[in-house]
Write a protein that holds these residues in place. Structure first.
Motif, PDB file in Angstrom:
ATOM      1  N   LEU A  70       0.823  -1.210   0.000  1.00  0.00           N
ATOM      2  CA  LEU A  70       0.000   0.000   0.000  1.00  0.00           C
ATOM      3  C   LEU A  70       0.860   1.265   0.000  1.00  0.00           C
ATOM      4  O   LEU A  70       0.527   2.256  -0.674  1.00  0.00           O
ATOM      5  CB  LEU A  70      -0.922  -0.003   1.219  1.00  0.00           C
ATOM      6  CG  LEU A  70      -1.984  -1.103   1.281  1.00  0.00           C
ATOM      7  CD1 LEU A  70      -2.771  -1.015   2.575  1.00  0.00           C
ATOM      8  CD2 LEU A  70      -2.924  -1.036   0.080  1.00  0.00           C
ATOM      9  N   LEU A  71       1.948   1.245   0.733  1.00  0.00           N
ATOM     10  CA  LEU A  71       2.785   2.445   0.832  1.00  0.00           C
ATOM     11  C   LEU A  71       3.479   2.795  -0.481  1.00  0.00           C
ATOM     12  O   LEU A  71       4.006   3.899  -0.627  1.00  0.00           O
ATOM     13  CB  LEU A  71       3.821   2.276   1.944  1.00  0.00           C
ATOM     14  CG  LEU A  71       3.263   2.283   3.372  1.00  0.00           C
ATOM     15  CD1 LEU A  71       4.383   2.067   4.387  1.00  0.00           C
ATOM     16  CD2 LEU A  71       2.517   3.580   3.664  1.00  0.00           C
ATOM     17  N   ALA A  72       3.441   1.897  -1.432  1.00  0.00           N
ATOM     18  CA  ALA A  72       3.972   2.215  -2.764  1.00  0.00           C
ATOM     19  C   ALA A  72       3.184   3.339  -3.425  1.00  0.00           C
ATOM     20  O   ALA A  72       3.671   3.979  -4.363  1.00  0.00           O
ATOM     21  CB  ALA A  72       3.948   0.971  -3.645  1.00  0.00           C
ATOM     22  N   TYR A  73       1.962   3.601  -2.937  1.00  0.00           N
ATOM     23  CA  TYR A  73       1.139   4.685  -3.494  1.00  0.00           C
ATOM     24  C   TYR A  73       1.489   6.039  -2.885  1.00  0.00           C
ATOM     25  O   TYR A  73       1.020   7.071  -3.372  1.00  0.00           O
ATOM     26  CB  TYR A  73      -0.349   4.393  -3.261  1.00  0.00           C
ATOM     27  CG  TYR A  73      -0.869   3.230  -4.082  1.00  0.00           C
ATOM     28  CD1 TYR A  73      -1.259   3.411  -5.408  1.00  0.00           C
ATOM     29  CD2 TYR A  73      -0.950   1.951  -3.539  1.00  0.00           C
ATOM     30  CE1 TYR A  73      -1.729   2.339  -6.162  1.00  0.00           C
ATOM     31  CE2 TYR A  73      -1.411   0.874  -4.286  1.00  0.00           C
ATOM     32  CZ  TYR A  73      -1.802   1.082  -5.601  1.00  0.00           C
ATOM     33  OH  TYR A  73      -2.252   0.026  -6.356  1.00  0.00           O
ATOM     34  N   THR A  74       2.270   6.080  -1.811  1.00  0.00           N
ATOM     35  CA  THR A  74       2.670   7.353  -1.230  1.00  0.00           C
ATOM     36  C   THR A  74       3.806   7.964  -2.050  1.00  0.00           C
ATOM     37  O   THR A  74       4.308   7.366  -2.993  1.00  0.00           O
ATOM     38  CB  THR A  74       3.089   7.181   0.247  1.00  0.00           C
ATOM     39  OG1 THR A  74       4.224   6.316   0.315  1.00  0.00           O
ATOM     40  CG2 THR A  74       1.944   6.593   1.071  1.00  0.00           C
TER      41      THR A  74
ATOM     42  N   ALA B  18     -10.196  11.223  -2.854  1.00  0.00           N
ATOM     43  CA  ALA B  18     -10.342  12.516  -3.526  1.00  0.00           C
ATOM     44  C   ALA B  18     -10.869  13.572  -2.565  1.00  0.00           C
ATOM     45  O   ALA B  18     -10.421  14.728  -2.563  1.00  0.00           O
ATOM     46  CB  ALA B  18     -11.278  12.375  -4.723  1.00  0.00           C
ATOM     47  N   TYR B  19     -11.830  13.170  -1.722  1.00  0.00           N
ATOM     48  CA  TYR B  19     -12.401  14.119  -0.766  1.00  0.00           C
ATOM     49  C   TYR B  19     -11.363  14.579   0.255  1.00  0.00           C
ATOM     50  O   TYR B  19     -11.255  15.776   0.546  1.00  0.00           O
ATOM     51  CB  TYR B  19     -13.589  13.483  -0.027  1.00  0.00           C
ATOM     52  CG  TYR B  19     -14.880  13.452  -0.813  1.00  0.00           C
ATOM     53  CD1 TYR B  19     -15.622  14.612  -1.027  1.00  0.00           C
ATOM     54  CD2 TYR B  19     -15.373  12.255  -1.325  1.00  0.00           C
ATOM     55  CE1 TYR B  19     -16.817  14.575  -1.734  1.00  0.00           C
ATOM     56  CE2 TYR B  19     -16.561  12.216  -2.036  1.00  0.00           C
ATOM     57  CZ  TYR B  19     -17.278  13.374  -2.232  1.00  0.00           C
ATOM     58  OH  TYR B  19     -18.453  13.343  -2.943  1.00  0.00           O
TER      59      TYR B  19
ATOM     60  N   THR C 264     -11.142  -5.649   3.169  1.00  0.00           N
ATOM     61  CA  THR C 264     -10.148  -6.405   2.407  1.00  0.00           C
ATOM     62  C   THR C 264      -8.964  -5.518   2.051  1.00  0.00           C
ATOM     63  O   THR C 264      -9.086  -4.292   1.965  1.00  0.00           O
ATOM     64  CB  THR C 264     -10.750  -6.972   1.118  1.00  0.00           C
ATOM     65  OG1 THR C 264     -11.116  -5.877   0.262  1.00  0.00           O
ATOM     66  CG2 THR C 264     -11.988  -7.820   1.412  1.00  0.00           C
ATOM     67  N   ASP C 265      -7.815  -6.152   1.836  1.00  0.00           N
ATOM     68  CA  ASP C 265      -6.653  -5.378   1.403  1.00  0.00           C
ATOM     69  C   ASP C 265      -6.878  -4.789   0.025  1.00  0.00           C
ATOM     70  O   ASP C 265      -6.336  -3.737  -0.316  1.00  0.00           O
ATOM     71  CB  ASP C 265      -5.375  -6.203   1.461  1.00  0.00           C
ATOM     72  CG  ASP C 265      -5.447  -7.486   0.640  1.00  0.00           C
ATOM     73  OD1 ASP C 265      -6.548  -7.908   0.277  1.00  0.00           O
ATOM     74  OD2 ASP C 265      -4.380  -8.053   0.359  1.00  0.00           O
ATOM     75  N   THR C 266      -7.725  -5.432  -0.795  1.00  0.00           N
ATOM     76  CA  THR C 266      -8.062  -4.885  -2.116  1.00  0.00           C
ATOM     77  C   THR C 266      -8.797  -3.569  -1.977  1.00  0.00           C
ATOM     78  O   THR C 266      -8.529  -2.606  -2.713  1.00  0.00           O
ATOM     79  CB  THR C 266      -8.924  -5.884  -2.909  1.00  0.00           C
ATOM     80  OG1 THR C 266      -8.197  -7.100  -3.072  1.00  0.00           O
ATOM     81  CG2 THR C 266      -9.281  -5.327  -4.281  1.00  0.00           C
TER      82      THR C 266
ATOM     83  N   VAL D 265      -8.459   2.709  -1.919  1.00  0.00           N
ATOM     84  CA  VAL D 265      -8.409   3.988  -1.213  1.00  0.00           C
ATOM     85  C   VAL D 265      -7.022   4.609  -1.338  1.00  0.00           C
ATOM     86  O   VAL D 265      -6.878   5.816  -1.611  1.00  0.00           O
ATOM     87  CB  VAL D 265      -8.797   3.810   0.268  1.00  0.00           C
ATOM     88  CG1 VAL D 265      -8.620   5.130   1.025  1.00  0.00           C
ATOM     89  CG2 VAL D 265     -10.232   3.314   0.396  1.00  0.00           C
ATOM     90  N   PHE D 266      -5.988   3.813  -1.155  1.00  0.00           N
ATOM     91  CA  PHE D 266      -4.616   4.327  -1.279  1.00  0.00           C
ATOM     92  C   PHE D 266      -4.362   4.860  -2.684  1.00  0.00           C
ATOM     93  O   PHE D 266      -3.745   5.926  -2.858  1.00  0.00           O
ATOM     94  CB  PHE D 266      -3.610   3.232  -0.924  1.00  0.00           C
ATOM     95  CG  PHE D 266      -3.227   3.208   0.527  1.00  0.00           C
ATOM     96  CD1 PHE D 266      -1.937   3.499   0.918  1.00  0.00           C
ATOM     97  CD2 PHE D 266      -4.164   2.898   1.500  1.00  0.00           C
ATOM     98  CE1 PHE D 266      -1.563   3.473   2.263  1.00  0.00           C
ATOM     99  CE2 PHE D 266      -3.814   2.865   2.845  1.00  0.00           C
ATOM    100  CZ  PHE D 266      -2.512   3.154   3.231  1.00  0.00           C
ATOM    101  N   ALA D 267      -4.832   4.153  -3.684  1.00  0.00           N
ATOM    102  CA  ALA D 267      -4.642   4.610  -5.064  1.00  0.00           C
ATOM    103  C   ALA D 267      -5.370   5.931  -5.298  1.00  0.00           C
ATOM    104  O   ALA D 267      -4.846   6.830  -5.981  1.00  0.00           O
ATOM    105  CB  ALA D 267      -5.135   3.544  -6.039  1.00  0.00           C
ATOM    106  N   ASP D 268      -6.564   6.057  -4.725  1.00  0.00           N
ATOM    107  CA  ASP D 268      -7.349   7.286  -4.885  1.00  0.00           C
ATOM    108  C   ASP D 268      -6.633   8.469  -4.228  1.00  0.00           C
ATOM    109  O   ASP D 268      -6.550   9.563  -4.811  1.00  0.00           O
ATOM    110  CB  ASP D 268      -8.735   7.082  -4.270  1.00  0.00           C
ATOM    111  CG  ASP D 268      -9.750   8.125  -4.720  1.00  0.00           C
ATOM    112  OD1 ASP D 268      -9.568   8.712  -5.809  1.00  0.00           O
ATOM    113  OD2 ASP D 268     -10.738   8.343  -3.989  1.00  0.00           O
TER     114      ASP D 268
END
Length: 327
Positions: A15-19, A60-61, A91-93, A98-101
Motif C-alpha cells: 500500500l505504501l507504494a502509493y505514497t 479525492a475528498y 479487504t486489502d483490495t 483507497v490508497f490509489a485514490d
C-alpha cells in the motif's frame, strides 16, 4: 479480510507504494518508520480535516478538503499525512483502492503524501480517513476575519457543489430518477470536473489584495458567509438571485427537503475585497475558466447577516450542522 490491529507488513508495504517519494522528503513513508522528515519553509500553514460523510472516492475528498483550507489562507498545499481507520473485515483490495485514490488526488493537487497511520479497528463501521496537511506561505495570510464594511463578497463555481455530487453517490436510485440518466452521470462527474478543489482559484488569484478568503464546507455558503461576518465583526447582505445554484442542486434539494445554501460547499471559494479588486478577482477566475460571481456586500460593524429575495430582506438562516445529515 483483515482482522483488527496493525496491517500485515507485506500488505502495508504494498500500500505504501502509493505514497510519495521526492527530494523534499528526506525520510518518506515506510513500514516501521515512525514519521516522515521533510523540507520546510519559514512560514507554514497547518490544517486537518476528516472525511466521515461518505466512503466512496474518500481519497479525492480528503485531499481536496485539506488542500482547500490551505489555499483559503493564501498558502500553497505541499504535504499530506493521513490516518485511515477501517472496520474489521475490510479487504486489502479495498484498502488498495483507497490508497490509489489518495495517491492520484495528491498528484493532481501537486502535493506530496508523506504517509501516516493505517489500522483496522472495531471503533468504526466504515472506512474513515482523517487528513493533516502542511502548506507554505509566501505572503501575508488570508484570514477569514479580514473583511471590512463595503467589501464585496464573491465566490467561485456554485453553491452546494460537494453536497450535490455526494447526494448522487449516497442515493443513486432516487437521484437518477429525479435528474435523468445524463444529468445524474454529469453530477457524479462534478467530483472531478470541475472538482471540489480550489487550488486553481488560488493560482488565478495569487498576488491579488483580497481581504478575506474561506472554504465553505459544512453548512455551505450560508455558514461560510456567517463565519466571515462573525470573524470580521461585520454584517453582510447577500442577493439571492446572484448566488449561483445549479438546477441539478435545486432538484435534488427539493426531492430530499434540503436548503442548497446550507449544503456542503467544497469546490467553491468565498472571498471579500474592495469593489475594484473583487471585480478583478472575478475577471481572473473567468479567464482561468472558473465560474465566478459577486453575491453580496459586507455591512457595518455589529450588523446582522441578511439575504434579499425578491426585493425583501430577511435574516440569512444557517446551521453548523450540514443539510446533508438530513438524508
Amino acid at each position: 479480510m483483515l482482522p483488527a490491529g496493525k496491517l500485515p507488513t507485506d500488505v502495508l508495504e504494498r500500500l505504501l507504494a502509493y505514497t510519495s517519494t521526492a527530494p523534499e522528503l528526506h525520510v518518506a513513508a515506510g513500514a516501521g518508520e515512525d514519521a516522515a522528515v521533510a523540507a520546510g519553509a519559514p512560514v507554514i500553514v497547518l490544517t486537518a480535516d476528516p472525511i466521515t460523510f461518505t466512503e466512496e472516492r474518500i481519497g479525492a475528498y480528503v485531499v481536496a478538503v485539506n488542500a482547500n483550507d490551505i489555499v483559503a489562507m493564501g498558502g500553497r498545499p505541499v504535504y499530506l499525512t493521513t490516518t485511515l481507520l477501517a472496520p474489521p473485515g475490510t479487504t486489502d483490495t479495498r484498502l488498495e483502492e483507497v490508497f490509489a485514490d489518495i495517491g492520484d488526488a495528491c498528484r493532481t493537487a501537486g502535493m506530496l503524501w508523506a504517509g501516516g497511520h493505517t489500522e483496522v479497528t472495531p471503533a468504526v463501521n466504515r472506512i474513515v480517513v482523517a487528513g493533516q496537511a502542511v502548506g507554505f506561505l509566501c505572503g501575508a495570510p488570508l484570514a477569514t476575519g479580514g473583511a471590512s464594511p463595503g467589501d464585496l463578497i464573491g465566490m467561485s463555481k456554485w453553491a452546494g457543489l460537494e453536497g450535490t455530487t455526494l447526494i448522487a453517490r449516497e442515493r443513486p436510485g432516487e437521484s437518477e430518477a429525479v435528474l435523468g440518466g445524463e444529468r445524474y452521470r454529469a453530477v457524479l462527474d462534478w467530483l472531478d470536473r470541475p472538482g471540489i478543489s480550489i487550488i486553481a482559484e488560488g493560482k488565478a488569484l495569487e498576488g491579488l489584495a483580497l481581504t478575506s478568503g474561506h472554504d465553505p464546507t459544512e453548512g455551505g455558503i450560508a455558514m461560510g458567509v456567517h463565519e466571515i461576518a462573525r470573524r470580521s465583526g461585520c454584517g453582510a447582505l447577500l442577493s439571492a438571485d446572484r448566488i449561483p445554484v445549479r438546477d441539478e442542486t435545486r432538484l435534488l434539494c427539493s426531492r430530499f427537503g434540503l436548503d442548497p445554501l446550507g449544503l456542503l460547499g467544497s469546490g467553491a471559494f468565498l472571498f471579500t475585497a474592495p469593489r475594484v479588486v473583487a471585480r478583478e478577482a472575478c475577471r481572473r477566475l473567468e479567464t482561468a475558466g472558473i465560474p465566478a460571481a459577486l453575491i453580496g456586500e459586507m455591512l457595518g460593524r455589529g450588523e446582522q447577516v441578511w439575504i434579499e429575495r425578491g426585493g425583501r430582506r430577511e435574516l440569512l438562516a444557517y446551521s453548523a450542522q450540514d443539510e446533508i445529515v438530513k438524508l
